[in-house]
Structures are given as C-alpha cells and as structure tokens.
Design a protein around this motif. Structure first.
Motif, PDB file in Angstrom:
ATOM      1  N   VAL A 250      21.448  28.717   5.429  1.00 50.51           N
ATOM      2  CA  VAL A 250      22.767  28.686   6.071  1.00 50.51           C
ATOM      3  C   VAL A 250      23.571  27.568   5.415  1.00 50.51           C
ATOM      4  O   VAL A 250      23.062  26.461   5.225  1.00 50.51           O
ATOM      5  CB  VAL A 250      22.651  28.414   7.582  1.00 50.51           C
ATOM      6  CG1 VAL A 250      24.040  28.443   8.227  1.00 50.51           C
ATOM      7  CG2 VAL A 250      21.732  29.416   8.248  1.00 50.51           C
ATOM      8  N   ILE A 251      24.801  27.862   5.057  1.00 48.99           N
ATOM      9  CA  ILE A 251      25.679  26.856   4.462  1.00 48.99           C
ATOM     10  C   ILE A 251      26.597  26.293   5.542  1.00 48.99           C
ATOM     11  O   ILE A 251      27.260  27.044   6.256  1.00 48.99           O
ATOM     12  CB  ILE A 251      26.534  27.459   3.326  1.00 48.99           C
ATOM     13  CG1 ILE A 251      25.639  28.083   2.255  1.00 48.99           C
ATOM     14  CG2 ILE A 251      27.450  26.401   2.717  1.00 48.99           C
ATOM     15  CD1 ILE A 251      24.716  27.116   1.558  1.00 48.99           C
ATOM     16  N   ALA A 252      26.615  24.966   5.656  1.00 48.79           N
ATOM     17  CA  ALA A 252      27.484  24.298   6.636  1.00 48.79           C
ATOM     18  C   ALA A 252      28.470  23.411   5.898  1.00 48.79           C
ATOM     19  O   ALA A 252      28.071  22.436   5.256  1.00 48.79           O
ATOM     20  CB  ALA A 252      26.645  23.475   7.604  1.00 48.79           C
ATOM     21  N   LYS A 253      29.771  23.741   5.991  1.00 43.65           N
ATOM     22  CA  LYS A 253      30.796  23.022   5.247  1.00 43.65           C
ATOM     23  C   LYS A 253      31.527  21.968   6.086  1.00 43.65           C
ATOM     24  O   LYS A 253      32.376  21.247   5.572  1.00 43.65           O
ATOM     25  CB  LYS A 253      31.811  24.005   4.666  1.00 43.65           C
ATOM     26  CG  LYS A 253      31.209  24.943   3.619  1.00 43.65           C
ATOM     27  CD  LYS A 253      32.262  25.864   3.017  1.00 43.65           C
ATOM     28  CE  LYS A 253      31.662  26.746   1.921  1.00 43.65           C
ATOM     29  NZ  LYS A 253      32.672  27.645   1.302  1.00 43.65           N
TER      30      LYS A 253
ATOM     31  N   LYS B 155      37.130  18.738  -3.466  1.00 51.30           N
ATOM     32  CA  LYS B 155      37.952  17.922  -4.360  1.00 51.30           C
ATOM     33  C   LYS B 155      39.105  17.256  -3.617  1.00 51.30           C
ATOM     34  O   LYS B 155      39.681  16.266  -4.092  1.00 51.30           O
ATOM     35  CB  LYS B 155      38.527  18.799  -5.477  1.00 51.30           C
ATOM     36  CG  LYS B 155      37.504  19.283  -6.486  1.00 51.30           C
ATOM     37  CD  LYS B 155      38.169  20.140  -7.547  1.00 51.30           C
ATOM     38  CE  LYS B 155      37.159  20.624  -8.574  1.00 51.30           C
ATOM     39  NZ  LYS B 155      37.801  21.483  -9.619  1.00 51.30           N
ATOM     40  N   ASN B 156      39.443  17.781  -2.434  1.00 48.98           N
ATOM     41  CA  ASN B 156      40.689  17.361  -1.779  1.00 48.98           C
ATOM     42  C   ASN B 156      40.523  16.623  -0.452  1.00 48.98           C
ATOM     43  O   ASN B 156      41.510  16.135   0.094  1.00 48.98           O
ATOM     44  CB  ASN B 156      41.578  18.594  -1.540  1.00 48.98           C
ATOM     45  CG  ASN B 156      41.867  19.346  -2.827  1.00 48.98           C
ATOM     46  OD1 ASN B 156      42.196  18.739  -3.836  1.00 48.98           O
ATOM     47  ND2 ASN B 156      41.737  20.672  -2.789  1.00 48.98           N
ATOM     48  N   ASN B 157      39.295  16.555   0.094  1.00 48.86           N
ATOM     49  CA  ASN B 157      39.184  15.980   1.442  1.00 48.86           C
ATOM     50  C   ASN B 157      38.703  14.531   1.467  1.00 48.86           C
ATOM     51  O   ASN B 157      38.371  13.992   2.520  1.00 48.86           O
ATOM     52  CB  ASN B 157      38.302  16.859   2.341  1.00 48.86           C
ATOM     53  CG  ASN B 157      36.839  16.851   1.927  1.00 48.86           C
ATOM     54  OD1 ASN B 157      36.450  16.211   0.963  1.00 48.86           O
ATOM     55  ND2 ASN B 157      36.033  17.604   2.670  1.00 48.86           N
TER      56      ASN B 157
ATOM     57  N   ASP C 262      32.520  15.590  -3.762  1.00 51.37           N
ATOM     58  CA  ASP C 262      32.609  17.049  -3.862  1.00 51.37           C
ATOM     59  C   ASP C 262      31.220  17.667  -4.061  1.00 51.37           C
ATOM     60  O   ASP C 262      30.823  17.999  -5.178  1.00 51.37           O
ATOM     61  CB  ASP C 262      33.538  17.434  -5.020  1.00 51.37           C
ATOM     62  CG  ASP C 262      33.678  18.957  -5.167  1.00 51.37           C
ATOM     63  OD1 ASP C 262      33.326  19.688  -4.219  1.00 51.37           O
ATOM     64  OD2 ASP C 262      34.123  19.403  -6.249  1.00 51.37           O
ATOM     65  N   ASP C 263      30.500  17.839  -2.963  1.00 53.92           N
ATOM     66  CA  ASP C 263      29.180  18.477  -3.078  1.00 53.92           C
ATOM     67  C   ASP C 263      29.263  20.003  -2.956  1.00 53.92           C
ATOM     68  O   ASP C 263      28.291  20.706  -3.242  1.00 53.92           O
ATOM     69  CB  ASP C 263      28.176  17.906  -2.070  1.00 53.92           C
ATOM     70  CG  ASP C 263      28.710  17.795  -0.654  1.00 53.92           C
ATOM     71  OD1 ASP C 263      29.716  18.475  -0.334  1.00 53.92           O
ATOM     72  OD2 ASP C 263      28.129  17.030   0.143  1.00 53.92           O
TER      73      ASP C 263
END
Length: 462
Positions: free
Chosen positions: A411-414, A385-387, A391-392
């Motif tokens: 694997v989650i990659a943020k 929400k902030n970058n 917002d996925d």
C-alpha cells in the motif's frame, strides 16, 4: 586442488556470506577457501574452519586519472540507458552544482558521453581505466598475492565497488575465472557501470537475469545463473530464531498490543523518517488507530540513532531497535562499509519480522523481508518536489520499485491520512494481499531461501 577465492568488500557482504551458510557449503565443494577481505582480518575471528584462510586486502585509493576514466565509464552507462527513470535520477544527482576543477571534469564527462555511450566505447574507456592503475603499487601487491595463491576460481560478492577493480584486473590478466553476484535488486536499473567484465554472473531471479542481459549485451545467457540471494537465508537458519516471550521481554513490548514496525532508510534518502515516525506515534496517542498497537522503530545499520533525538524525546513510548553493527575500522574511504553485524542483530531482525503485525518503510528492500514472513507492507512517500519535504515519491518511478507497486503487494501512503487509513485497513484484513505478496516474492527471488548457500557453492564448483 580446487581453491576458491571469495572477495568480501563490506559489512553487508560479511552478513550475506559469512553469517549465512555460504563458507560452510563452499568448504564442502572446494579443497580450500581464501577470503580476500575489504574488512580487517579481526572481523573473522568467529571462523574456525581449518580450510578457510582470511587475507586482508590493502585498500586501493584511486589515482586521479583512474577516477576520471572510471567516472567516464559509469556516466556513459547511465547516459546509454537514461530512458530508465533510475538511471536518469542517478545522472541528475551526480551533476555538479559548482565549477571546481573536479566539477568541470565531471561536466565535461557528461557532455562527451552524450555522444559517446555505446557498449564499444564504454569497454574502450574501461581498458584505459585498467591501464591507468596497471603499474600501481597496490596492483603489484595483488599480482603477488594471486600468483602465490593461484585460486582456481574467484568469486566477487559485489559487482560495483570501484576500489576492487585492480583485483579483478589482475585476475583477468592471470586468466583466473571470475564470477560476481549482483548485489541488490536495484543495482542494474539505476546504477552506473559495474567495476569490470566478469566471466560469469549470479543473480537473484529470472527477472534479474533478463535485466542483466539487457543492460550488459556482451554477457552470454549461459554465463548467468539464477541462484536466489543469501541476503535472506538467515531467516531459515535455526541459529537465528528467538521465541516470542524472549522477544517481547527483550524489547519491553506489551503482549496485549500488536506491533507496528517502521524501518528507516539511511539519512541520505530517509530524511522524512522522523516526520513519518511522529505521525504514527501521534496517531497511537490520539487513538486514530482502531486497535491497540505499539510502535517499534528499526534504524538503518549504516548510521546511529542520533538524528532521531527530538522524536525520542517527544515520544518516549516508542521502542527502538538500533542495529547491533560494530565498526571494525576507522580510517577508510567508505567508513560505513566497515560496520559488521553481530549474530544478536540478525536474531533481533528475524524476530521483528516474525512478530510484527505490519511493516512500514520508504520503498525499502525491507518490504521483501517482511513479505517473506507474510506481513502487510505500507510504503510511505510523503515528499514531493513542491511540498518542502525530501522528494521520496520519485522512488515510485524507479524500475525495480514500479514492479512492486504494479504487483499490488504493498500500500502506498502519500500523506498522513493515507498512512493511518492504510494501517487500519491492513490490521483489519492482513491476508488481503497475501497472493500478491507471494507472486512478488516469486518474481524477485526465484529460488527457495533454504539451500541458497549450497546452490551458490555448487554453481561455483561447476
């Protein structure tokens, strides 16, 4: 005579039920099969079976009063179950930002359904919705069709399209038994009310059966059959195979390099796709990835590749797989629904699943596709929400996808660092999560892929 009516609404339904073995298997169980199609009749020119009849349905455009009651019903359902993140997110997405007449009506619906959202009130509103189109000219046309055909069973291959509500209404009035298939793994825990009250249901898994009984408490357990899903059946049908040499040659791939596959969402939820693709391409260029790899991008079948023009110009080395889906009709309220795949596209996709080393996508059903071929899966969620990005990361909280994350199968990659690190780790140890992938597939798809169409047809014939 046993006569099956099959209601196919869109291109994905066409893929699942026409390009699988379903119609062939249904023809064995029934004396005749009538396909009631939301696609033009010309889409079915490859069907040669003499006991399969194609009837193109006139498209029903909702009158304003019908829309009002249908919207009320859907929002009430979301309100009732808003403790589920997906339902709450759908409510937030659907709340108007302006004060047009339509927006004010929706705001009124949101307000009134905060108080009235019981199963009883929802079913009452559904009766008003059905009453509102009961004398519509398209409804009368559907009455004529079904009275002439008198199918002994009607199978709706999708439970949600609102423009099919009159067809269901007529079937129920004529006391024709109806069955619907729950279309996708996210439909029950994040979508509004289905189009009406069916007699019987078919679901992917035991998990989906539990969800259906929870969200639709009026449904009886004996009326729900676990059959798997035809969505993945082409992966075990010989006619859709492609050998490795042909695949590498067709897409001009380098046989000495492993394949990273990025599969895109459509533009509505895949706004960060170009960013992630660029990150992977730059990492390959600057050798941040430890092995020799090449990137192939498969775009969404719901759109063309035009939004990736800048990425394509900047990274001409990327290989693109634009799904071969053709538009069958221009003037339709949901234009995307009128696209159908060529057999060539299913072969391309199956080959991509077979020969890629790693799947990268944004929390897509494609995660399951690749797991069926025992391939490591990385889910990229760069936006918050902030970058400043779409917002996925919110999709990590959706009930259906939380189960994927909790399983340890992906694997989650943020961010960029986590993505490149995940790619290197999965290339080094591709079997590390094999057991988790197998357990997740068993959870989400409770039956073998082989024989899915036969299983569905046999259950319809009972």
């Amino acid at each position: 005579m046993k006569k099956l009516g099959v209601v196919i609404t869109d291109g994905v339904g066409f893929r699942n039920y026409v390009m699988s073995d379903f119609l062939k298997e249904a023809s064995k169980q029934f004396d005749s099969v009538i396909v009631y199609s939301g696609l033009p009749k010309s889409a079915y020119k490859s069907i040669e079976n003499s006991n399969i009849i194609i009837k193109e349905l006139t498209v029903f455009n909702e009158p304003k009063l019908t829309w009002f009651f249908r919207k009320w019903k859907e929002v009430a359902h979301l309100k009732k179950y808003q403790n589920f993140f997906g339902m709450k997110a759908s409510l937030a997405l659907g709340y108007p930002s302006n004060n047009s007449l339509r927006s004010l009506l929706i705001k009124f619906i949101y307000a009134i359904t905060s108080i009235f959202n019981t199963s009883k009130s929802i079913l009452f509103i559904e009766k008003l919705q059905f009453l509102s189109f009961s004398t519509h000219k398209v409804t009368k046309e559907y009455v004529k069709i079904l009275k002439e055909d008198i199918p002994t069973h009607l199978f709706f291959t999708h439970q949600r399209p609102p423009y099919l509500a009159p067809f269901l209404y007529v079937a129920l009035k004529l006391k024709i038994p109806t069955t619907t298939f729950i279309f996708s793994w996210d439909n029950l825990a994040s979508k509004g009310r289905m189009l009406g009250s069916f007699n019987h249901f078919m679901v992917w898994s035991n998990l989906m059966k539990e969800e259906l009984l929870y969200f639709y408490p009026n449904v009886k357990p004996n009326d729900v059959k676990v059959v798997g899903t035809p969505q993945f059946e082409p992966y075990v049908l010989d006619r859709y195979t492609m050998n490795e040499n042909d695949f590498f040659s067709k897409f001009k791939l380098d046989t000495s390099k492993k394949i990273l596959c990025y599969s895109c969402a459509d533009v509505s939820i895949g706004k960060n796709d170009p960013i992630v693709i660029s990150v992977i391409a730059k990492a390959i260029r600057n050798k941040s990835i430890n092995e020799q790899v090449q990137l192939i991008v498969r775009t969404s079948p719901a759109e063309d590749e035009s939004r990736f023009k800048e990425v394509k110009n900047e990274f001409p080395e990327i290989i693109w797989n634009v799904p071969k889906w053709i538009l069958t009709r221009e003037n339709h309220i949901e234009r995307w629904s009128q696209r159908i795949p060529l057999e060539e596209d299913i072969r391309d996709l199956r080959a991509l699943l077979t020969y890629s080393a790693i799947s990268i996508n944004m929390c897509s059903t494609m995660s399951l596709d690749f797991m069926l071929f025992n391939k490591p899966v990385i889910n990229t969620v760069f936006g918050t929400k902030n970058n400043g990005l779409y917002d996925d990361q919110k999709f990590l909280n959706y009930d259906h996808y939380k189960k994927v994350i909790e399983s340890g199968a992906v694997v989650i990659a943020k961010n960029e660092y986590e993505l490149i690190s995940a790619i290197n780790n999965e290339l080094t140890a591709p079997e590390k999560r094999k057991q988790q992938r197998e357990k997740l597939i068993a959870l989400q798809i409770s039956k073998e892929l082989k024989g899915t169409s036969k299983r569905i047809a046999e259950n319809l014939a009972l």
